[in-house]
Design a protein around this motif. Structure first.
Motif, PDB file in Angstrom:
ATOM      1  N   GLY A  77       0.812  -1.215   0.000  1.00  0.00           N
ATOM      2  CA  GLY A  77       0.000   0.000   0.000  1.00  0.00           C
ATOM      3  C   GLY A  77       0.845   1.264   0.000  1.00  0.00           C
ATOM      4  N   ARG A  78       1.896   1.243   0.798  1.00  0.00           N
ATOM      5  CA  ARG A  78       2.776   2.422   0.848  1.00  0.00           C
ATOM      6  C   ARG A  78       3.479   2.649  -0.482  1.00  0.00           C
ATOM      7  NH1 ARG A  78       7.190   3.782   5.565  1.00  0.00           N
ATOM      8  NH2 ARG A  78       7.846   5.741   4.677  1.00  0.00           N
ATOM      9  N   SER A  79       3.950   1.557  -1.085  1.00  0.00           N
ATOM     10  CA  SER A  79       4.611   1.666  -2.389  1.00  0.00           C
ATOM     11  C   SER A  79       3.631   2.181  -3.443  1.00  0.00           C
ATOM     12  CB  SER A  79       5.168   0.306  -2.797  1.00  0.00           C
ATOM     13  OG  SER A  79       5.728   0.366  -4.082  1.00  0.00           O
ATOM     14  N   ALA A  80       2.397   1.655  -3.415  1.00  0.00           N
ATOM     15  CA  ALA A  80       1.384   2.106  -4.376  1.00  0.00           C
ATOM     16  C   ALA A  80       1.076   3.583  -4.167  1.00  0.00           C
ATOM     17  CB  ALA A  80       0.115   1.268  -4.236  1.00  0.00           C
ATOM     18  N   TRP A  81       0.990   4.011  -2.909  1.00  0.00           N
ATOM     19  CA  TRP A  81       0.729   5.425  -2.600  1.00  0.00           C
ATOM     20  C   TRP A  81       1.842   6.314  -3.162  1.00  0.00           C
ATOM     21  CZ3 TRP A  81      -2.795   8.735  -0.505  1.00  0.00           C
ATOM     22  CH2 TRP A  81      -2.317   9.991  -0.108  1.00  0.00           C
ATOM     23  N   THR A  82       3.095   5.913  -2.914  1.00  0.00           N
ATOM     24  CA  THR A  82       4.236   6.709  -3.371  1.00  0.00           C
ATOM     25  C   THR A  82       4.266   6.802  -4.893  1.00  0.00           C
ATOM     26  OG1 THR A  82       5.502   6.033  -1.431  1.00  0.00           O
ATOM     27  CG2 THR A  82       6.746   6.918  -3.281  1.00  0.00           C
ATOM     28  N   ALA A 116       3.112   9.821  -9.894  1.00  0.00           N
ATOM     29  CA  ALA A 116       2.494   9.855 -11.223  1.00  0.00           C
ATOM     30  C   ALA A 116       1.445  10.964 -11.310  1.00  0.00           C
ATOM     31  CB  ALA A 116       1.854   8.507 -11.539  1.00  0.00           C
ATOM     32  N   ALA A 117       0.662  11.132 -10.239  1.00  0.00           N
ATOM     33  CA  ALA A 117      -0.364  12.184 -10.235  1.00  0.00           C
ATOM     34  C   ALA A 117       0.276  13.565 -10.306  1.00  0.00           C
ATOM     35  CB  ALA A 117      -1.238  12.066  -8.989  1.00  0.00           C
ATOM     36  N   ALA A 118       1.383  13.751  -9.599  1.00  0.00           N
ATOM     37  CA  ALA A 118       2.083  15.040  -9.645  1.00  0.00           C
ATOM     38  C   ALA A 118       2.609  15.322 -11.052  1.00  0.00           C
ATOM     39  CB  ALA A 118       3.223  15.054  -8.632  1.00  0.00           C
ATOM     40  N   THR A 174      -6.147  12.966  -4.108  1.00  0.00           N
ATOM     41  CA  THR A 174      -5.641  12.240  -2.937  1.00  0.00           C
ATOM     42  C   THR A 174      -6.561  11.095  -2.557  1.00  0.00           C
ATOM     43  OG1 THR A 174      -4.607  14.274  -2.132  1.00  0.00           O
ATOM     44  CG2 THR A 174      -4.909  12.513  -0.537  1.00  0.00           C
ATOM     45  N   ALA A 175      -7.876  11.315  -2.635  1.00  0.00           N
ATOM     46  CA  ALA A 175      -8.830  10.261  -2.268  1.00  0.00           C
ATOM     47  C   ALA A 175      -8.695   9.060  -3.196  1.00  0.00           C
ATOM     48  CB  ALA A 175     -10.251  10.801  -2.292  1.00  0.00           C
ATOM     49  N   ASP A 176      -8.579   9.314  -4.508  1.00  0.00           N
ATOM     50  CA  ASP A 176      -8.432   8.217  -5.469  1.00  0.00           C
ATOM     51  C   ASP A 176      -7.144   7.439  -5.220  1.00  0.00           C
ATOM     52  OD1 ASP A 176     -10.774   8.949  -6.807  1.00  0.00           O
ATOM     53  OD2 ASP A 176      -9.698  10.379  -8.059  1.00  0.00           O
ATOM     54  N   ILE A 177      -6.077   8.164  -4.952  1.00  0.00           N
ATOM     55  CA  ILE A 177      -4.783   7.519  -4.691  1.00  0.00           C
ATOM     56  C   ILE A 177      -4.873   6.675  -3.428  1.00  0.00           C
ATOM     57  CG2 ILE A 177      -2.363   7.944  -4.118  1.00  0.00           C
ATOM     58  CD1 ILE A 177      -2.578  10.496  -5.856  1.00  0.00           C
ATOM     59  N   ALA A 178      -5.514   7.229  -2.386  1.00  0.00           N
ATOM     60  CA  ALA A 178      -5.630   6.499  -1.119  1.00  0.00           C
ATOM     61  C   ALA A 178      -6.461   5.236  -1.283  1.00  0.00           C
ATOM     62  CB  ALA A 178      -6.243   7.413  -0.055  1.00  0.00           C
ATOM     63  N   VAL A 179      -7.582   5.342  -1.988  1.00  0.00           N
ATOM     64  CA  VAL A 179      -8.440   4.165  -2.192  1.00  0.00           C
ATOM     65  C   VAL A 179      -7.677   3.087  -2.952  1.00  0.00           C
ATOM     66  CG1 VAL A 179     -10.472   3.335  -3.435  1.00  0.00           C
ATOM     67  CG2 VAL A 179     -10.633   5.390  -2.033  1.00  0.00           C
TER      68      VAL A 179
END
Length: 198
Positions: free
Chosen positions: A43-48, A53-55, A133-138
């Motif tokens: 999860g942490r790796s996916a978040w990072t 990518a979003a930035a 942020t919500a999409d990334i977190a989910v």
């Protein structure tokens, strides 16, 4: 009974199968702990990765205000069973002040001449907003839970199969021990055993 282990300070009724079951339970608990740790790491790796990518996407997209130049219609959804999407022709200026006109998604019942907010890419064409942020977190939570569940389920399946093997061996051992104990315990003679045989 040869499967009992009367070790010093040990329970004389504790059998090899009981110790095997205890080891299997401990193994499963350890696998669950490992599953949680792996889930957090995934999860942490996916978040990072998704945040990075979003930035990068956000660097090439920008919000603009567009003005509708026609009435709202409906376009079929992206897949079977999805709701139709309200759209309307709209016009806007990109960051280089060039005028663009496209049919874009709008809120339902948007009137002609209404203003709508939309995102444009580096060429000024309408596009989707960068992931929030919500999409990334989910997404990160879903991947983490999926990884944890996968590891826990795999460990559970292995432990379950091993438990069945232990139970089968234990059942056979009990039957064998009972055959040697039952005639004396019940007072019945086995076939071929005389009254003087004990």
């Amino acid at each position: 009974m040869h499967h009992r282990t009367p070790g010093a300070g040990g329970n004389p009724l504790r059998r090899d199968a009981d110790r095997s079951r205890a080891r299997l339970r401990a193994t499963f608990m350890l696998a669950c702990l490992l599953a949680v740790i792996c889930g957090v790491a995934v999860g942490r790796s996916a978040w990072t990765d998704a945040s990075r990518a979003a930035a990068e996407i956000a660097r090439h997209r920008s919000p603009v205000t567009a003005v509708t130049v026609g009435s709202t219609t409906y376009r079929a959804g992206s897949g079977p069973g999805t709701r139709p999407v309200p759209v309307a022709p709209a016009t806007w200026r990109d960051t280089s002040h060039r005028v663009h006109t496209e049919t874009v998604p709008v809120p339902a019942a948007t009137r002609n001449g209404a203003t709508v907010r939309l995102w444009i890419d580096g060429k000024g064409n309408a596009t989707t907003a960068p992931p929030g942020t919500a999409d990334i977190a989910v997404n990160a939570i879903s991947l983490g839970i999926g990884a944890s569940a996968g590891i826990a389920l795999a460990a559970g399946a292995v432990v379950y199969v091993r438990q069945r093997v232990v139970d089968a061996r234990s059942g056979r051992a009990w039957e064998s021990e009972w055959e040697s104990v039952e005639p004396r315990w019940s007072g019945r003679l086995r076939p071929g055993q005389g009254g003087a045989d004990d």
